[in-house]
Design a protein around this motif. Structure first.
Motif, PDB file in Angstrom:
ATOM      1  N   UNK A 158      -2.698  11.034 -14.105  1.00 13.44           N
ATOM      2  CA  UNK A 158      -3.922  10.287 -13.822  1.00 13.44           C
ATOM      3  C   UNK A 158      -3.723   8.793 -14.066  1.00 13.44           C
ATOM      4  N   UNK A 159      -3.066   8.446 -15.162  1.00  8.68           N
ATOM      5  CA  UNK A 159      -2.793   7.039 -15.458  1.00  8.68           C
ATOM      6  C   UNK A 159      -1.943   6.405 -14.365  1.00  8.68           C
ATOM      7  N   UNK A 160      -0.950   7.133 -13.894  1.00 12.02           N
ATOM      8  CA  UNK A 160      -0.066   6.586 -12.859  1.00 12.02           C
ATOM      9  C   UNK A 160      -0.784   6.448 -11.518  1.00 12.02           C
ATOM     10  N   UNK A 161      -1.680   7.365 -11.212  1.00 12.65           N
ATOM     11  CA  UNK A 161      -2.440   7.271  -9.967  1.00 12.65           C
ATOM     12  C   UNK A 161      -3.377   6.066 -10.017  1.00 12.65           C
ATOM     13  N   UNK A 162      -3.995   5.831 -11.148  1.00  9.89           N
ATOM     14  CA  UNK A 162      -4.868   4.666 -11.300  1.00  9.89           C
ATOM     15  C   UNK A 162      -4.054   3.386 -11.160  1.00  9.89           C
ATOM     16  N   UNK A 163      -2.882   3.333 -11.762  1.00 10.31           N
ATOM     17  CA  UNK A 163      -2.011   2.164 -11.640  1.00 10.31           C
ATOM     18  C   UNK A 163      -1.593   1.951 -10.191  1.00 10.31           C
ATOM     19  N   UNK A 164      -1.239   3.023  -9.502  1.00  5.97           N
ATOM     20  CA  UNK A 164      -0.866   2.929  -8.096  1.00  5.97           C
ATOM     21  C   UNK A 164      -2.028   2.398  -7.274  1.00  5.97           C
ATOM     22  N   UNK A 165      -3.223   2.883  -7.543  1.00  2.00           N
ATOM     23  CA  UNK A 165      -4.399   2.425  -6.820  1.00  2.00           C
ATOM     24  C   UNK A 165      -4.613   0.925  -7.016  1.00  2.00           C
ATOM     25  N   UNK A 166      -4.489   0.448  -8.245  1.00  2.00           N
ATOM     26  CA  UNK A 166      -4.665  -0.979  -8.517  1.00  2.00           C
ATOM     27  C   UNK A 166      -3.591  -1.811  -7.821  1.00  2.00           C
ATOM     28  N   UNK A 167      -2.349  -1.339  -7.868  1.00  2.00           N
ATOM     29  CA  UNK A 167      -1.267  -2.081  -7.227  1.00  2.00           C
ATOM     30  C   UNK A 167      -1.432  -2.111  -5.707  1.00  2.00           C
ATOM     31  N   UNK A 168      -1.867  -1.004  -5.122  1.00  3.10           N
ATOM     32  CA  UNK A 168      -2.069  -0.975  -3.673  1.00  3.10           C
ATOM     33  C   UNK A 168      -3.221  -1.882  -3.266  1.00  3.10           C
ATOM     34  N   UNK A 169      -4.264  -1.921  -4.062  1.00  8.24           N
ATOM     35  CA  UNK A 169      -5.392  -2.807  -3.766  1.00  8.24           C
ATOM     36  C   UNK A 169      -4.943  -4.264  -3.812  1.00  8.24           C
ATOM     37  N   UNK A 170      -4.153  -4.616  -4.820  1.00  8.67           N
ATOM     38  CA  UNK A 170      -3.646  -5.982  -4.943  1.00  8.67           C
ATOM     39  C   UNK A 170      -2.698  -6.297  -3.791  1.00  8.67           C
ATOM     40  N   UNK A 171      -1.828  -5.362  -3.469  1.00  9.62           N
ATOM     41  CA  UNK A 171      -0.876  -5.582  -2.378  1.00  9.62           C
ATOM     42  C   UNK A 171      -1.604  -5.733  -1.048  1.00  9.62           C
ATOM     43  N   UNK A 172      -2.660  -4.975  -0.843  1.00  6.14           N
ATOM     44  CA  UNK A 172      -3.428  -5.097   0.395  1.00  6.14           C
ATOM     45  C   UNK A 172      -4.044  -6.478   0.536  1.00  6.14           C
ATOM     46  N   UNK A 173      -4.575  -7.011  -0.546  1.00  6.25           N
ATOM     47  CA  UNK A 173      -5.160  -8.351  -0.499  1.00  6.25           C
ATOM     48  C   UNK A 173      -4.093  -9.404  -0.208  1.00  6.25           C
ATOM     49  N   UNK A 174      -2.928  -9.252  -0.814  1.00  7.69           N
ATOM     50  CA  UNK A 174      -1.835 -10.201  -0.569  1.00  7.69           C
ATOM     51  C   UNK A 174      -1.360 -10.100   0.878  1.00  7.69           C
ATOM     52  N   UNK A 175      -1.308  -8.876   1.423  1.00 11.47           N
ATOM     53  CA  UNK A 175      -0.877  -8.705   2.806  1.00 11.47           C
ATOM     54  C   UNK A 175      -1.843  -9.369   3.785  1.00 11.47           C
ATOM     55  N   UNK A 176      -3.130  -9.372   3.487  1.00 11.12           N
ATOM     56  CA  UNK A 176      -4.104 -10.050   4.343  1.00 11.12           C
ATOM     57  C   UNK A 176      -3.820 -11.547   4.354  1.00 11.12           C
ATOM     58  N   UNK A 177      -3.539 -12.116   3.202  1.00 10.40           N
ATOM     59  CA  UNK A 177      -3.223 -13.545   3.125  1.00 10.40           C
ATOM     60  C   UNK A 177      -1.927 -13.842   3.885  1.00 10.40           C
ATOM     61  N   UNK A 178      -0.920 -12.992   3.710  1.00 13.53           N
ATOM     62  CA  UNK A 178       0.352 -13.192   4.412  1.00 13.53           C
ATOM     63  C   UNK A 178       0.139 -13.122   5.919  1.00 13.53           C
ATOM     64  N   UNK A 179      -0.673 -12.174   6.384  1.00 11.35           N
ATOM     65  CA  UNK A 179      -0.936 -12.063   7.827  1.00 11.35           C
ATOM     66  C   UNK A 179      -1.655 -13.307   8.350  1.00 11.35           C
ATOM     67  N   UNK A 180      -2.609 -13.816   7.600  1.00  5.49           N
ATOM     68  CA  UNK A 180      -3.322 -15.032   8.019  1.00  5.49           C
ATOM     69  C   UNK A 180      -2.372 -16.227   8.080  1.00  5.49           C
ATOM     70  N   UNK A 181      -1.498 -16.339   7.089  1.00  8.67           N
ATOM     71  CA  UNK A 181      -0.522 -17.433   7.100  1.00  8.67           C
ATOM     72  C   UNK A 181       0.461 -17.285   8.261  1.00  8.67           C
ATOM     73  N   UNK A 182       0.840 -16.051   8.584  1.00 10.26           N
ATOM     74  CA  UNK A 182       1.747 -15.820   9.712  1.00 10.26           C
ATOM     75  C   UNK A 182       1.080 -16.216  11.025  1.00 10.26           C
TER      76      UNK A 182
END
Length: 154
Positions: free
Chosen positions: A39-63
């Motif tokens: 459960x702890x690892x799934x929560x960590x994965x969820x947080x990391x994926x949410x952060x990565x998704x936000x960063x990917x949106x910024x990267x796409x806009x910059x591209x």
């Protein structure tokens, strides 16, 4: 007389069999710990994926912004080249055909590079590493799919 009702001996034995012993308690505790860790690892994965998704949106806009800027710079360069050809005495048809020819040649080079990179899209090296059962043909395919040999190296 005793007021408590007597149970048959077979029922009393069943209750004793259902009572958790030390091994069952240890297994239950281990299962609970494993579920907690998962459960702890799934929560960590969820947080990391949410952060990565936000960063990917910024990267796409910059591209997209970078692509627009490069395209406008390329159009300016092509217009300047056509203008220089006109100043040199060439007809406008020669200037336009020259700019088109340069664009077609560069587009063909980009397409060829992309097709060479296409062979590295699969994950044959990872599969080979994970399975450890590569045949001689698989080794040749893995070498062909090596990004460094395909013209791209990180």
């Amino acid at each position: 007389m005793d007021a408590t009702p007597r149970r048959p001996a077979s029922l009393a034995g069943d209750e004793a069999a259902r009572a958790p012993g030390p091994l069952a308690g240890a297994l239950a505790g281990l299962a609970e710990q494993l579920l907690g860790q998962l459960s702890d690892r799934v929560v960590l994965l969820q947080l990391e994926l949410r952060r990565s998704g936000a960063v990917m949106v910024v990267i796409a806009a910059l591209a997209v912004a970078g692509t627009i800027l490069v395209a406008s710079a390329w159009m300016t360069l092509c217009a300047a080249a056509a203008g220089l050809l006109l100043l040199a005495g060439a007809s406008w048809i020669v200037a336009v055909v020259g700019v088109i020819a340069v664009n077609v040649v560069l587009a063909a080079l980009c397409l060829g590079w992309a097709l060479r990179l296409l062979s590295s899209v699969g994950i044959p090296l990872t599969l080979r590493h994970l399975t450890r059962h590569a045949a001689a043909g698989d080794d040749a395919q893995a070498r062909r799919s090596d990004p460094a040999q395909a013209g791209w190296a990180p």
